[in-house]
Design an enzyme around this catalytic site. Structure first.
Site, PDB file in Angstrom:
ATOM      1  N   LYS A  77      62.529   8.725  -1.939  1.00 49.29           N
ATOM      2  CA  LYS A  77      61.130   8.270  -1.796  1.00 49.29           C
ATOM      3  C   LYS A  77      61.084   7.004  -0.926  1.00 49.29           C
ATOM      4  CE  LYS A  77      60.178  10.441  -6.154  1.00 49.29           C
ATOM      5  NZ  LYS A  77      59.346  10.557  -7.337  1.00 49.29           N
ATOM      6  N   HIS A 117      55.768  18.010  -2.000  1.00 44.88           N
ATOM      7  CA  HIS A 117      56.095  17.237  -3.203  1.00 44.88           C
ATOM      8  C   HIS A 117      54.794  16.851  -3.890  1.00 44.88           C
ATOM      9  CE1 HIS A 117      57.351  13.867  -5.702  1.00 44.88           C
ATOM     10  NE2 HIS A 117      58.557  14.400  -5.658  1.00 44.88           N
ATOM     11  N   SER A 170      62.793  14.019 -13.833  1.00 45.63           N
ATOM     12  CA  SER A 170      63.589  13.207 -14.760  1.00 45.63           C
ATOM     13  C   SER A 170      64.965  13.808 -15.073  1.00 45.63           C
ATOM     14  CB  SER A 170      62.810  12.943 -16.053  1.00 45.63           C
ATOM     15  OG  SER A 170      61.654  12.168 -15.760  1.00 45.63           O
ATOM     16  N   GLY A 211      64.849  12.408  -8.206  1.00 52.17           N
ATOM     17  CA  GLY A 211      64.200  11.209  -7.689  1.00 52.17           C
ATOM     18  C   GLY A 211      64.970   9.974  -8.129  1.00 52.17           C
ATOM     19  N   GLY A 212      64.503   9.327  -9.190  1.00 55.86           N
ATOM     20  CA  GLY A 212      65.062   8.042  -9.636  1.00 55.86           C
ATOM     21  C   GLY A 212      66.587   8.017  -9.724  1.00 55.86           C
TER      22      GLY A 212
HETATM   23  C1  PEP Z   1      60.943  13.825  -7.686  1.00 56.40           C
HETATM   24  O1  PEP Z   1      60.144  12.984  -7.349  1.00 56.40           O
HETATM   25  O2  PEP Z   1      61.156  14.804  -6.947  1.00 56.40           O
HETATM   26  C2  PEP Z   1      61.614  13.654  -8.962  1.00 56.40           C
HETATM   27  C3  PEP Z   1      62.131  14.714  -9.515  1.00 56.40           C
HETATM   28  O3  PEP Z   1      61.635  12.380  -9.486  1.00 56.40           O
HETATM   29  P1  PEP Z   1      62.401  11.905 -10.832  1.00 56.40           P
HETATM   30  O4  PEP Z   1      63.771  12.526 -10.804  1.00 56.40           O
HETATM   31  O5  PEP Z   1      62.441  10.415 -10.734  1.00 56.40           O
HETATM   32  O6  PEP Z   1      61.589  12.407 -11.982  1.00 56.40           O
END
Ligand code: PEP
Length: 259
Positions: A12, A102, A220, A241-242
Protein backbone atom coordinates in the site's frame (compact mmCIF):
# COMPACT_ATOMS: atom_id res chain seq x y z
CA UNK A 1 -5.56 -30.22 -9.84
CA UNK A 2 -2.37 -28.88 -8.37
CA UNK A 3 -1.90 -25.15 -8.73
CA UNK A 4 1.33 -23.32 -7.96
CA UNK A 5 0.80 -21.21 -4.85
CA UNK A 6 1.19 -17.45 -4.97
CA UNK A 7 1.78 -15.10 -2.04
CA UNK A 8 1.80 -11.38 -2.81
CA UNK A 9 2.64 -8.47 -0.53
CA UNK A 10 0.58 -5.31 -0.97
CA UNK A 11 2.67 -2.64 0.73
CA UNK A 12 0.00 0.00 0.00
CA UNK A 13 1.25 3.58 0.64
CA UNK A 14 3.79 2.54 3.29
CA UNK A 15 7.55 2.52 3.90
CA UNK A 16 10.12 4.84 2.39
CA UNK A 17 12.67 4.12 -0.32
CA UNK A 18 15.41 2.82 1.99
CA UNK A 19 13.02 0.65 4.00
CA UNK A 20 11.44 -0.68 0.82
CA UNK A 21 14.83 -1.61 -0.59
CA UNK A 22 15.84 -3.33 2.68
CA UNK A 23 12.59 -5.29 2.84
CA UNK A 24 12.96 -6.43 -0.78
CA UNK A 25 16.58 -7.45 -0.17
CA UNK A 26 15.55 -9.44 2.92
CA UNK A 27 12.72 -11.25 1.11
CA UNK A 28 14.93 -11.98 -1.92
CA UNK A 29 17.74 -13.33 0.27
CA UNK A 30 15.37 -15.74 2.03
CA UNK A 31 13.02 -16.66 -0.83
CA UNK A 32 14.25 -20.28 -0.80
CA UNK A 33 12.38 -20.70 2.51
CA UNK A 34 9.17 -20.68 0.49
CA UNK A 35 10.22 -23.08 -2.24
CA UNK A 36 7.54 -23.74 -4.82
CA UNK A 37 5.62 -20.55 -4.00
CA UNK A 38 5.49 -17.56 -6.34
CA UNK A 39 6.42 -14.51 -4.25
CA UNK A 40 5.35 -11.09 -5.50
CA UNK A 41 6.15 -7.70 -3.98
CA UNK A 42 3.82 -4.80 -4.78
CA UNK A 43 5.44 -1.60 -3.51
CA UNK A 44 4.10 1.91 -4.09
CA UNK A 45 4.58 2.97 -7.74
CA UNK A 46 7.21 5.50 -6.64
CA UNK A 47 9.45 2.67 -5.40
CA UNK A 48 8.93 0.08 -8.14
CA UNK A 49 12.30 0.84 -9.68
CA UNK A 50 14.16 0.71 -6.34
CA UNK A 51 12.49 -2.56 -5.33
CA UNK A 52 12.98 -4.00 -8.81
CA UNK A 53 16.70 -3.36 -8.65
CA UNK A 54 16.91 -4.77 -5.10
CA UNK A 55 15.31 -7.94 -6.49
CA UNK A 56 17.97 -7.97 -9.20
CA UNK A 57 15.34 -7.77 -11.91
CA UNK A 58 16.62 -7.79 -15.41
CA UNK A 59 13.62 -7.45 -17.70
CA UNK A 60 11.07 -9.34 -15.66
CA UNK A 61 13.30 -12.17 -14.49
CA UNK A 62 14.73 -12.21 -11.01
CA UNK A 63 17.55 -14.42 -9.72
CA UNK A 64 15.74 -14.82 -6.39
CA UNK A 65 12.49 -15.78 -8.12
CA UNK A 66 10.69 -12.92 -6.33
CA UNK A 67 8.72 -10.85 -8.82
CA UNK A 68 7.35 -7.36 -8.86
CA UNK A 69 3.77 -6.09 -9.12
CA UNK A 70 1.94 -2.78 -9.29
CA UNK A 71 -0.89 -1.89 -6.91
CA UNK A 72 -3.07 -0.38 -9.63
CA UNK A 73 -2.80 1.08 -13.12
CA UNK A 74 -4.82 3.02 -15.69
CA UNK A 75 -6.55 1.05 -18.41
CA UNK A 76 -5.10 3.21 -21.21
CA UNK A 77 -1.64 2.59 -22.61
CA UNK A 78 -0.69 6.28 -22.38
CA UNK A 79 -1.97 9.82 -22.78
CA UNK A 80 -3.27 12.80 -20.81
CA UNK A 81 -4.08 11.13 -17.49
CA UNK A 82 -2.25 13.17 -14.88
CA UNK A 83 -0.84 11.12 -12.02
CA UNK A 84 -1.66 7.73 -13.53
CA UNK A 85 0.56 4.79 -14.43
CA UNK A 86 0.08 2.99 -17.77
CA UNK A 87 0.31 -0.80 -18.17
CA UNK A 88 3.39 -0.65 -20.45
CA UNK A 89 5.13 1.50 -17.81
CA UNK A 90 4.65 -1.26 -15.24
CA UNK A 91 6.06 -3.75 -17.73
CA UNK A 92 8.97 -1.41 -18.42
CA UNK A 93 9.77 -1.35 -14.68
CA UNK A 94 9.90 -5.16 -14.58
CA UNK A 95 6.42 -5.85 -13.19
CA UNK A 96 4.84 -9.19 -13.96
CA UNK A 97 1.69 -8.61 -11.90
CA UNK A 98 -0.75 -5.84 -11.06
CA UNK A 99 -3.38 -5.76 -8.31
CA UNK A 100 -6.72 -4.58 -9.70
CA UNK A 101 -9.98 -3.69 -7.97
CA UNK A 102 -8.59 -3.77 -4.43
CA UNK A 103 -11.39 -2.81 -2.03
CA UNK A 104 -9.56 0.45 -1.23
CA UNK A 105 -9.60 1.30 -4.95
CA UNK A 106 -13.27 0.34 -5.15
CA UNK A 107 -14.43 2.26 -2.07
CA UNK A 108 -12.02 5.24 -1.93
CA UNK A 109 -11.38 5.78 -5.64
CA UNK A 110 -14.72 4.78 -7.16
CA UNK A 111 -13.56 1.75 -9.14
CA UNK A 112 -16.57 -0.12 -10.48
CA UNK A 113 -16.64 -3.63 -11.91
CA UNK A 114 -16.70 -2.05 -15.38
CA UNK A 115 -13.49 -0.12 -14.64
CA UNK A 116 -11.85 -3.23 -13.15
CA UNK A 117 -12.93 -5.14 -16.26
CA UNK A 118 -11.32 -2.57 -18.60
CA UNK A 119 -8.12 -2.63 -16.54
CA UNK A 120 -8.05 -6.43 -16.47
CA UNK A 121 -8.25 -6.55 -20.26
CA UNK A 122 -5.50 -3.93 -20.65
CA UNK A 123 -3.25 -5.68 -18.13
CA UNK A 124 -3.56 -8.93 -20.07
CA UNK A 125 -2.97 -7.12 -23.37
CA UNK A 126 0.23 -5.63 -21.92
CA UNK A 127 1.44 -9.04 -20.75
CA UNK A 128 0.77 -8.45 -17.04
CA UNK A 129 -0.96 -10.96 -14.78
CA UNK A 130 -3.87 -9.21 -13.11
CA UNK A 131 -4.66 -10.04 -9.47
CA UNK A 132 -8.37 -9.22 -9.49
CA UNK A 133 -9.81 -8.53 -6.02
CA UNK A 134 -13.38 -9.19 -4.95
CA UNK A 135 -15.08 -9.36 -1.57
CA UNK A 136 -18.13 -8.37 0.44
CA UNK A 137 -18.50 -5.79 3.21
CA UNK A 138 -19.59 -6.74 6.73
CA UNK A 139 -23.03 -5.28 6.07
CA UNK A 140 -23.38 -7.41 2.94
CA UNK A 141 -22.26 -10.57 4.77
CA UNK A 142 -24.65 -9.94 7.64
CA UNK A 143 -27.48 -9.42 5.17
CA UNK A 144 -26.71 -12.84 3.65
CA UNK A 145 -25.59 -11.21 0.39
CA UNK A 146 -22.00 -12.52 0.20
CA UNK A 147 -22.65 -14.92 -2.69
CA UNK A 148 -24.65 -12.38 -4.69
CA UNK A 149 -22.03 -9.63 -4.22
CA UNK A 150 -19.07 -11.84 -5.09
CA UNK A 151 -20.93 -13.32 -8.06
CA UNK A 152 -21.67 -9.87 -9.46
CA UNK A 153 -18.06 -8.74 -8.92
CA UNK A 154 -16.61 -11.82 -10.62
CA UNK A 155 -19.04 -11.64 -13.57
CA UNK A 156 -18.53 -7.88 -13.97
CA UNK A 157 -14.77 -7.75 -13.46
CA UNK A 158 -14.04 -10.70 -15.73
CA UNK A 159 -16.70 -10.11 -18.39
CA UNK A 160 -15.71 -10.82 -21.98
CA UNK A 161 -12.44 -12.61 -21.24
CA UNK A 162 -11.65 -15.64 -23.36
CA UNK A 163 -10.80 -18.95 -21.70
CA UNK A 164 -7.14 -18.39 -22.60
CA UNK A 165 -7.21 -14.98 -20.89
CA UNK A 166 -9.12 -16.22 -17.85
CA UNK A 167 -6.55 -18.92 -17.26
CA UNK A 168 -3.89 -16.22 -16.79
CA UNK A 169 -5.83 -14.26 -14.17
CA UNK A 170 -5.27 -14.55 -10.42
CA UNK A 171 -8.36 -13.86 -8.29
CA UNK A 172 -8.05 -12.56 -4.72
CA UNK A 173 -11.01 -13.07 -2.40
CA UNK A 174 -10.71 -10.36 0.21
CA UNK A 175 -13.69 -9.89 2.51
CA UNK A 176 -13.64 -6.15 3.19
CA UNK A 177 -14.41 -6.72 6.89
CA UNK A 178 -11.20 -8.73 7.22
CA UNK A 179 -8.84 -6.24 5.57
CA UNK A 180 -6.58 -4.48 8.06
CA UNK A 181 -8.96 -5.32 10.92
CA UNK A 182 -7.24 -8.33 12.46
CA UNK A 183 -10.49 -10.31 11.83
CA UNK A 184 -9.52 -13.13 9.51
CA UNK A 185 -12.25 -15.15 7.81
CA UNK A 186 -12.40 -18.66 9.22
CA UNK A 187 -10.83 -21.24 6.90
CA UNK A 188 -14.36 -22.61 6.29
CA UNK A 189 -15.81 -19.18 5.46
CA UNK A 190 -12.95 -18.52 3.06
CA UNK A 191 -13.12 -21.98 1.46
CA UNK A 192 -16.88 -21.63 0.86
CA UNK A 193 -16.42 -18.41 -1.12
CA UNK A 194 -13.34 -19.74 -2.94
CA UNK A 195 -15.38 -22.78 -4.05
CA UNK A 196 -18.15 -20.45 -5.22
CA UNK A 197 -15.63 -18.38 -7.19
CA UNK A 198 -14.17 -21.50 -8.79
CA UNK A 199 -17.58 -22.67 -9.87
CA UNK A 200 -18.35 -19.23 -11.32
CA UNK A 201 -15.06 -19.33 -13.21
CA UNK A 202 -16.14 -22.73 -14.50
CA UNK A 203 -19.33 -21.22 -15.83
CA UNK A 204 -17.35 -18.43 -17.54
CA UNK A 205 -14.93 -20.87 -19.18
CA UNK A 206 -14.89 -24.57 -18.28
CA UNK A 207 -14.24 -26.68 -15.21
CA UNK A 208 -10.81 -27.48 -16.64
CA UNK A 209 -9.86 -23.80 -16.98
CA UNK A 210 -11.34 -22.97 -13.57
CA UNK A 211 -9.22 -25.73 -12.09
CA UNK A 212 -6.09 -23.93 -13.26
CA UNK A 213 -6.95 -20.45 -11.97
CA UNK A 214 -5.28 -19.42 -8.74
CA UNK A 215 -7.48 -17.89 -6.05
CA UNK A 216 -5.75 -16.10 -3.18
CA UNK A 217 -7.32 -15.26 0.16
CA UNK A 218 -6.64 -11.82 1.65
CA UNK A 219 -7.67 -10.20 4.91
CA UNK A 220 -5.54 -10.14 8.06
CA UNK A 221 -3.43 -13.14 7.02
CA UNK A 222 -0.61 -13.64 9.53
CA UNK A 223 1.98 -16.40 10.00
CA UNK A 224 -0.14 -17.91 12.78
CA UNK A 225 -3.37 -18.24 10.76
CA UNK A 226 -1.88 -18.98 7.32
CA UNK A 227 -1.44 -22.74 7.78
CA UNK A 228 -5.17 -23.37 8.38
CA UNK A 229 -6.03 -21.35 5.28
CA UNK A 230 -3.32 -23.03 3.20
CA UNK A 231 -4.80 -26.52 3.62
CA UNK A 232 -8.16 -25.53 2.15
CA UNK A 233 -8.58 -27.11 -1.29
CA UNK A 234 -9.48 -23.91 -3.16
CA UNK A 235 -7.10 -21.47 -1.42
CA UNK A 236 -4.02 -21.10 -3.59
CA UNK A 237 -2.11 -18.42 -1.74
CA UNK A 238 -2.52 -15.10 0.00
CA UNK A 239 -2.67 -11.41 -0.75
CA UNK A 240 -1.07 -9.86 2.31
CA UNK A 241 -1.28 -6.26 3.47
CA UNK A 242 0.03 -5.37 6.94
CA UNK A 243 2.05 -8.55 7.46
CA UNK A 244 3.90 -8.03 4.18
CA UNK A 245 5.77 -5.07 5.69
CA UNK A 246 7.99 -7.37 7.77
CA UNK A 247 10.17 -9.98 6.05
CA UNK A 248 9.72 -12.48 8.91
CA UNK A 249 5.93 -12.27 8.76
CA UNK A 250 5.69 -12.29 4.97
CA UNK A 251 8.01 -15.28 4.70
CA UNK A 252 6.25 -17.02 7.58
CA UNK A 253 3.01 -16.81 5.59
CA UNK A 254 4.73 -17.91 2.39
CA UNK A 255 6.24 -20.94 4.18
CA UNK A 256 2.75 -22.03 5.19
CA UNK A 257 1.87 -22.32 1.50
CA UNK A 258 5.14 -24.04 0.59
CA UNK A 259 5.63 -27.75 0.09
C1 PEP B 1 -5.04 -6.12 1.65
O1 PEP B 1 -5.16 -4.92 1.77
O2 PEP B 1 -5.00 -6.63 0.52
C2 PEP B 1 -4.95 -6.92 2.86
C3 PEP B 1 -5.24 -8.19 2.77
O3 PEP B 1 -4.58 -6.26 4.02
P1 PEP B 1 -4.30 -6.94 5.46
O4 PEP B 1 -3.48 -8.17 5.23
O5 PEP B 1 -3.56 -5.89 6.23
O6 PEP B 1 -5.64 -7.27 6.04
Amino acid sequence: MSRRKIVAGNWKMNLDRAKGRDLALAVAARSAEAAGVDLVLCPPAAYLETVGSALGLSGSTSPSGVTLGGQTMHDKAGGAFTGEVAPPMLVDLGCRYVILGHSERRTLFGETDAIVNAKTKSALAAGLTPIVCVGETLEEREAGRTDAVVTAQIRGSLAGLSAVELEKVVVAYEPVWAIGTGKVASPQQAQEVHALIRSLLGSLASAEVAGKIRIQYGGSVKPDNAADLAVQPDIDGALVGGASLKADDFLGIARAFSG
